[in-house]
Write a protein that holds these residues in place. Structure first.
Motif, PDB file in Angstrom:
ATOM      1  N   LYS A 174       0.835  -1.200   0.000  1.00 24.06           N
ATOM      2  CA  LYS A 174       0.000   0.000   0.000  1.00 24.06           C
ATOM      3  C   LYS A 174       0.873   1.254   0.000  1.00 24.06           C
ATOM      4  N   ARG A 206      -9.522   0.242   2.289  1.00 25.70           N
ATOM      5  CA  ARG A 206      -8.059   0.269   2.154  1.00 25.70           C
ATOM      6  C   ARG A 206      -7.466   1.447   2.908  1.00 25.70           C
ATOM      7  N   LYS A 210      -4.593   1.629   6.052  1.00 26.81           N
ATOM      8  CA  LYS A 210      -3.414   2.503   6.063  1.00 26.81           C
ATOM      9  C   LYS A 210      -3.440   3.442   7.266  1.00 26.81           C
TER      10      LYS A 210
END
Length: 253
Positions: A174, A206, A210
């Protein structure tokens, strides 16, 4: 007397022998007349030989017929097995399927061969909207503290570490859109640019991954939303996040 007793024993056994001869003859596919059976009764050793031959012939014929039936069944059902197992588990037959092994990663020499046989083109690091935010953010950060820098498209695997291999694999590939680093190249704050298509699909999930990983590492996470964040908002954010440079101390005389 001895001859008569032997003859009598043979005659008493005759019905069983007759039945056995008829059964063996039928199993072997032979037809035996009553006169032939009576003639065999008079000679027991020949009757035993006939019974043995008949039994052997019957077994051989039965095995041949069984083989023919088995071959016919296989030929009839060959197409079903060649088509592979059905997708519906209830329809059967249940044939175990092997799980394909994951492809082996090629070594450096094989990778070089693949790359030499392919073509590549340049892709912009940022799209136009992200590039505008990057330029403005970079200008504001440097004007606030010249030792700080703005990095673009930074991989989390390069700025985060974890002893948990599974956790690290979740964030390794990522990236963050923009990263603020201080004068010691230490990551300090991540800034994500949220364009118009940000909330489509699994983008929000997502970003949550993070954000949590960065929070646990002590790195700030902030968002710049297209159409909502103004230049003045961005300036206030930079003033809040970037440390002011230390003024040189005057030496006393």
């Amino acid at each position: 007397m001895h001859y008569r007793s032997q003859r009598r024993s043979v005659l008493f056994a005759a019905p069983g022998l007759v039945i056995g001869a008829l059964a063996v003859g039928a199993a072997g596919g032979f037809s035996v007349s009553p006169a032939e059976i009576i003639a065999l009764i008079e000679k027991p050793h020949l009757l035993v030989a006939v019974l043995f031959i008949g039994a052997f012939a019957g077994i051989t014929v039965e095995q041949a017929l069984s083989r023919v039936r088995r071959q016919a069944w296989r030929a009839k059902n060959r197409s079903r097995w060649q088509e592979g197992p059905p997708t519906n588990i209830a329809s059967g037959p249940w044939v175990p399927t092997s799980i394909p092994n994951s492809p082996k990663r090629p070594d450096a020499a094989e990778q070089l061969r693949i790359v030499m046989g392919s073509s590549f083109t340049i892709q912009p690091l940022l799209n136009k909207s992200e590039a505008r935010v990057f330029r403005e953010l970079d200008r504001l950060v440097i004007s606030c503290n010249p030792t700080w820098q703005v990095m673009a498209q930074v991989s989390l695997g390069e700025i985060l570490r974890s002893k948990d291999a599974n956790a690290f694999s979740c964030i390794n590939a990522k990236r963050v859109d923009l990263l603020l680093v201080d004068g010691n190249c230490q990551p300090r704050h991540a800034i994500e640019y949220q364009g118009g298509a940000h909330h489509q699909g699994a983008a929000a999930a997502r970003d949550a991954v993070k954000k949590e990983a960065l929070r646990r590492a002590g790195i700030g996470y902030f968002e710049v939303v297209a159409g909502q964040t103004t230049p003045s908002d961005l300036k206030r954010l930079v003033d809040k996040l970037v440390d002011k440079p230390e003024l040189p101390k005057c030496s006393s005389r």
